[in-house]
Scaffold this motif. Structure first.
Motif, mmCIF file in Angstrom:
data_model
loop_
_atom_site.group_PDB
_atom_site.id
_atom_site.type_symbol
_atom_site.label_atom_id
_atom_site.label_comp_id
_atom_site.label_asym_id
_atom_site.label_seq_id
_atom_site.Cartn_x
_atom_site.Cartn_y
_atom_site.Cartn_z
ATOM 1 N N VAL A 1 15.352 39.253 36.528
ATOM 2 C CA VAL A 1 16.037 39.750 37.727
ATOM 3 C C VAL A 1 17.533 39.459 37.652
ATOM 4 C CG1 VAL A 1 16.253 39.480 40.227
ATOM 5 C CG2 VAL A 1 13.978 39.509 39.155
ATOM 6 N N ASP A 2 17.865 38.247 37.185
ATOM 7 C CA ASP A 2 19.274 37.836 37.137
ATOM 8 C C ASP A 2 19.457 36.865 35.986
ATOM 9 O OD1 ASP A 2 21.634 36.662 39.699
ATOM 10 O OD2 ASP A 2 21.834 36.745 37.529
ATOM 11 N N TYR B 1 17.208 26.467 36.334
ATOM 12 C CA TYR B 1 18.486 25.971 36.808
ATOM 13 C C TYR B 1 18.994 24.886 35.851
ATOM 14 C CZ TYR B 1 18.264 28.101 41.483
ATOM 15 O OH TYR B 1 18.229 28.986 42.531
ATOM 16 N N PRO C 1 21.006 35.030 43.991
ATOM 17 C CA PRO C 1 20.469 33.678 43.855
ATOM 18 C C PRO C 1 21.016 32.714 44.900
ATOM 19 C CG PRO C 1 22.194 34.040 42.239
ATOM 20 C CD PRO C 1 21.977 35.353 42.927
ATOM 21 N N LEU C 2 20.244 31.680 45.162
ATOM 22 C CA LEU C 2 20.726 30.577 45.982
ATOM 23 C C LEU C 2 21.913 29.913 45.293
ATOM 24 C CD1 LEU C 2 17.562 28.623 47.196
ATOM 25 C CD2 LEU C 2 19.286 29.669 48.650
ATOM 26 N N GLN D 1 16.553 34.180 36.419
ATOM 27 C CA GLN D 1 15.483 34.388 37.387
ATOM 28 C C GLN D 1 14.563 35.479 36.873
ATOM 29 O OE1 GLN D 1 16.805 35.409 41.356
ATOM 30 N NE2 GLN D 1 14.800 36.181 41.975
ATOM 31 N N ASN E 1 18.928 40.561 46.762
ATOM 32 C CA ASN E 1 18.321 39.801 45.676
ATOM 33 C C ASN E 1 19.381 39.002 44.922
ATOM 34 O OD1 ASN E 1 16.146 38.914 44.254
ATOM 35 N ND2 ASN E 1 16.056 40.673 42.901
ATOM 36 N N LEU F 1 21.993 28.327 38.832
ATOM 37 C CA LEU F 1 20.994 29.245 38.298
ATOM 38 C C LEU F 1 21.388 29.756 36.913
ATOM 39 C CD1 LEU F 1 18.354 30.873 38.884
ATOM 40 C CD2 LEU F 1 19.860 32.761 39.563
#
Lengths: 112, 116
Positions: free
Chosen positions: B55-56, B35, A99-100, B48, A97, B45
């Protein structure tokens, strides 16, 4: 982590010729790669993606090639058209999990 | 299928002011991303969400940036106070988990922020 870089910031091609846009990534554990096209004033638009267990994937007029040995991927556009003029980004994803991570982009200009 | 909607399209503010951006993802997309895209660079990013949970947010400057996604649908991103270096396009994206091996993100057109 991962970092992604594109080889050329700009590329000019003649209409009808084939275009090749190159990208390098740093982490050999990256297992998913994706190409986006971004036209002026718009958000990135998905073009094609590829998993690390593949070497090649084809779409409509586009092909992505992945060389895991040298950590390099390329986007090939056949019979380039004026509508292909845009900035092209490659992005890589580590497994899990995470990120891109996007590269800086290559601006493709099509000369009529 | 409607795409990712963002507003406003453009925003000009002075440094130290506050600003908020809104995003409505594609219906049914559980994952939402914010983003930041500085001119001449690829998107980076900020945060998220999976449904309404984070999540992040490791790259979110939490001293000035905040984001929320109430009820797991719409999201807002806020900057308070803004700095000159916050001038950028703020892109919202969403994705539908469970698509197998594809991690395809769908992006909105973004909000172009200019901080003077």
């Amino acid at each position: 982590g991962e970092s992604v870089g594109l080889h050329l910031p700009t590329l000019s091609v003649q209409e009808g010729d084939n275009s090749i846009i190159n990208c390098a990534y740093s982490n050999s554990a990256s297992d998913y790669f994706i190409w986006y096209k971004q036209e002026s004033g718009k958000g990135p638009q998905f073009i094609i993606d590829i998993r690390s267990n593949m070497d090649k994937r084809q779409g409509q007029r586009v092909t992505v090639l992945l060389n895991k040995t040298v950590k390099h991927l390329s986007l090939q556009i056949a019979a380039t058209q004026p509508g292909d003029s845009a900035v092209y980004f490659c992005a890589a994803l580590l497994s899990g999990n995470t990120p891109l991570v996007f590269g800086k982009g290559t601006r493709l200009s099509v000369i009529a | 299928e409607a795409g990712v909607a963002q507003s406003p399209r453009y925003k000009i503010i002075e440094k130290r002011q506050s600003v908020a951006f809104w995003c409505n993802p594609i219906s049914g997309h559980a994952t939402l991303y914010w983003y930041q895209q500085i001119l001449g660079q690829g998107p980076k990013l900020l945060i998220q969400f999976q449904n309404n949970g984070v999540v992040d947010d490791s790259q979110l400057p939490k001293d000035r940036f905040s984001a929320e996604r109430l009820k797991g649908v719409d999201s807002t991103l806020k900057i308070q106070p803004a700095k000159l270096e916050d001038s950028a396009v703020y892109l919202c994206a969403s994705s539908l988990p469970g698509q197998g091996w594809s991690e395809k993100l769908f992006f909105g057109s973004g909000t172009q922020l200019s901080v003077l």
